[in-house]
Design an enzyme around this catalytic site. Structure first.
Site, short mmCIF file in Angstrom:
data_model
loop_
_atom_site.label_atom_id
_atom_site.label_comp_id
_atom_site.label_asym_id
_atom_site.label_seq_id
_atom_site.Cartn_x
_atom_site.Cartn_y
_atom_site.Cartn_z
N TYR A 89 0.82 -1.42 0.04
CA TYR A 89 -0.17 0.48 -0.33
C TYR A 89 0.58 1.28 -0.20
O TYR A 89 0.62 2.21 -1.21
CB TYR A 89 -1.29 0.24 0.98
CG TYR A 89 -1.87 0.71 1.50
CD1 TYR A 89 -2.27 2.08 0.46
CD2 TYR A 89 -1.99 1.52 2.88
CE1 TYR A 89 -3.14 3.32 0.64
CE2 TYR A 89 -2.58 2.87 2.68
CZ TYR A 89 -3.32 3.44 2.09
OH TYR A 89 -4.11 4.21 2.06
N ILE A 90 1.56 1.74 1.21
CA ILE A 90 2.71 3.20 1.47
C ILE A 90 3.61 2.69 0.41
O ILE A 90 4.24 3.52 -1.08
CB ILE A 90 2.41 3.37 2.72
CG1 ILE A 90 1.63 3.30 4.00
CG2 ILE A 90 3.50 4.03 2.71
CD1 ILE A 90 2.16 2.94 4.79
N ASP A 142 8.76 -7.93 -2.97
CA ASP A 142 8.21 -7.65 -2.43
C ASP A 142 7.74 -9.37 -3.04
O ASP A 142 8.16 -9.82 -3.80
CB ASP A 142 7.09 -6.83 -3.22
CG ASP A 142 5.58 -6.77 -2.72
OD1 ASP A 142 5.27 -7.92 -1.95
OD2 ASP A 142 5.41 -5.78 -2.14
N LEU A 182 4.92 -10.64 -2.22
CA LEU A 182 3.68 -10.74 -2.81
C LEU A 182 2.25 -11.30 -1.16
O LEU A 182 1.43 -12.23 -1.56
CB LEU A 182 3.22 -10.86 -4.27
CG LEU A 182 4.35 -10.66 -5.33
CD1 LEU A 182 3.16 -11.48 -6.20
CD2 LEU A 182 3.79 -9.50 -5.06
N ASN A 226 1.43 -9.64 1.16
CA ASN A 226 0.20 -9.02 0.93
C ASN A 226 0.02 -8.02 0.13
O ASN A 226 -0.40 -6.65 0.03
CB ASN A 226 -0.12 -8.05 2.48
CG ASN A 226 -1.36 -8.05 3.12
OD1 ASN A 226 -2.40 -8.18 2.40
ND2 ASN A 226 -1.38 -6.50 3.43
N ASP A 258 11.53 -13.47 -0.99
CA ASP A 258 11.04 -13.11 0.39
C ASP A 258 12.34 -12.59 1.08
O ASP A 258 13.07 -13.82 1.43
CB ASP A 258 10.80 -14.32 0.98
CG ASP A 258 10.04 -14.24 2.42
OD1 ASP A 258 10.63 -13.35 3.45
OD2 ASP A 258 8.65 -15.10 2.53
N SER A 273 6.42 3.59 12.65
CA SER A 273 5.11 3.30 13.21
C SER A 273 4.60 4.30 14.50
O SER A 273 5.85 4.64 15.59
CB SER A 273 4.32 2.35 13.23
OG SER A 273 3.20 1.82 13.70
N TYR A 291 3.12 -5.70 16.80
CA TYR A 291 3.46 -4.66 15.82
C TYR A 291 4.48 -4.12 16.32
O TYR A 291 5.29 -3.72 15.80
CB TYR A 291 2.99 -4.95 15.10
CG TYR A 291 1.94 -3.53 13.93
CD1 TYR A 291 3.03 -3.75 13.02
CD2 TYR A 291 2.49 -2.58 14.85
CE1 TYR A 291 3.69 -2.99 11.68
CE2 TYR A 291 2.12 -1.71 13.72
CZ TYR A 291 2.94 -1.62 12.07
OH TYR A 291 3.33 -0.60 11.62
N LYS A 327 8.22 -2.88 15.91
CA LYS A 327 8.96 -1.17 15.50
C LYS A 327 9.73 -0.02 16.22
O LYS A 327 10.83 -0.28 15.63
CB LYS A 327 7.56 -0.08 14.86
CG LYS A 327 7.01 -0.77 13.53
CD LYS A 327 7.60 -0.49 12.65
CE LYS A 327 6.88 -1.48 11.28
NZ LYS A 327 7.67 -1.56 10.24
N ASN A 354 -2.00 7.13 10.57
CA ASN A 354 -2.66 6.04 10.23
C ASN A 354 -3.11 6.63 8.83
O ASN A 354 -3.96 7.55 8.30
CB ASN A 354 -4.48 6.59 10.94
CG ASN A 354 -3.84 5.10 12.03
OD1 ASN A 354 -3.44 6.52 13.00
ND2 ASN A 354 -4.46 4.12 12.22
N LEU A 382 -9.14 -0.15 9.66
CA LEU A 382 -11.12 0.80 9.41
C LEU A 382 -11.00 1.10 7.70
O LEU A 382 -12.31 0.37 7.52
CB LEU A 382 -11.13 2.33 10.40
CG LEU A 382 -12.07 2.77 10.22
CD1 LEU A 382 -13.05 1.58 10.92
CD2 LEU A 382 -11.88 3.93 11.52
#
Length: 337
Positions: free
Chosen positions: A12-13, A32, A34, A36, A59, A126, A151, A155, A181, A202
């Site tokens: 995503y990011i 990546d 793959l 996710n 990986d 994060s 998690y 970090k 977020n 969310l």
């Protein structure tokens, strides 16, 4: 063109940062596994930038293959490290996966980069490193408290490992970007958040519920000590986050950093509750969302929003997009799926 490695670059990011890097004139190499993400993200990157980054399915938990890959790409000028598992709830249920995937891979990367005469490293950190902070907004000087989830702990551990590497090697330069977020999608609607299976975050759960993919959204608790009883977070547009990575990388490449390890908060400086995010979605989509209040979830921090003064003044970065902007882009992206 300087070559930059982006790990987890189809996530995503990561994918939004690949776009921002290519638009800034960098040559990008993506790794990546793959787990996710989707190879189809390359098509979206091509559609936006008219170029495809070099890609290798790798990986990073495989130490030997990681070593071989970095020897092959000895001429990289910087690394932006996203590759990691990222869901708070999942980490509580499967902590060993998170420690293996988030800590071991970081170590393998750093071991190879530490051999270079000069290394520039951007770490995807994060706000979870702060745990449940006592004072809002959260500054970079806020205490690093006991993590609320495995998690968050990965970090914290990751930052500690990078700091120690920087202390032992003054030619190793790193910036940790502690984002709050990230939400939303690229304004082109060509790339966006694409969770595999049930969303852990969310906003994609909201948009999937709005589009009928999910029957109902569960709001975890409404008796917290907040204005409407739901958890508060600092929701920031993913494009703003991506742009911050490019600025941070340029800071290192141009030797503008003050220390060889620096950390910056990435947020808007405004906290929004879960119900306020739902209301934002309803505004931009003109739809009523089907949701219900359920029991609180283990590992959730009650309130977290950023003090962004350091990122604004020192890094020279500031969030440009509003919550409604981000929700509108997320909804438009959902409608393309």
């Amino acid at each position: 063109m300087l070559k930059i490695l982006v790990t987890g670059g189809l996530g995503y990011i990561g994918s939004h940062t690949v776009v921002a890097l290519q638009e800034a004139g960098f040559k990008v190499v993506v790794v990546d596994n793959l787990s996710n993400s989707s190879i189809k993200v390359l098509d979206g990157i091509l559609a936006i930038t008219s170029q495809v980054p070099e890609f290798e399915n790798l990986d990073l938990r495989d130490k030997l293959k990681t070593q071989q890959f970095l020897k092959k790409h000895y001429d990289i000028f910087g690394v932006i490290h996203f590759a990691a598992s990222k869901a708070v709830g999942e980490s509580v249920g499967n902590p060993l996966l998170y420690y293996e995937n988030n800590v071991n891979t970081l170590i393998y990367l750093l071991q190879e980069l530490n051999k270079k005469k000069n290394a520039n490293f951007i770490f995807s950190s994060s706000c979870t490193v702060y745990g449940q902070a006592d004072v809002m907004p959260i500054t970079e000087e806020s205490p690093i408290k006991l993590a609320e989830s495995p998690y968050g702990n990965t970090k914290q551990i990751g930052e500690a490992i990078i700091k120690d590497t920087c202390k032992s090697n003054l030619n190793f330069n790193a910036i940790a970007l502690r984002y709050f977020n990230p939400i939303g999608a690229h304004t082109s609607s060509k790339i966006g958040e694409l969770p595999i299976g049930v969303p852990q975050n969310l906003v994609p759960y909201i948009t999937q519920t709005g589009s009928g993919v999910r029957e109902q959204l569960s709001v975890f608790g409404d008796t917290y000590s907040t204005l409407d009883g739901t958890c508060i977070r600092d929701y920031i547009h993913v494009v703003d986050v991506a742009n911050a990575h490019v600025i941070a990388l340029q800071r290192l490449l141009n030797n503008e950093h003050q220390y060889n390890f620096e950390a910056f908060n990435l947020g808007t400086g405004t906290g929004s509750s879960v119900l306020e995010v739902i209301q934002s979605f309803e505004r931009v989509s003109n739809k009523k969302l089907n949701y219900k209040i359920v029991d609180k979830r283990k590992g959730d921090v009650v309130t977290a929003y950023a003090d962004t003064n350091k990122a604004n003044s020192v890094l020279g970065w500031k969030a440009k997009y509003s919550l409604d902007d981000a929700m509108d882009s997320a909804w438009k992206w959902q409608q393309t799926l």
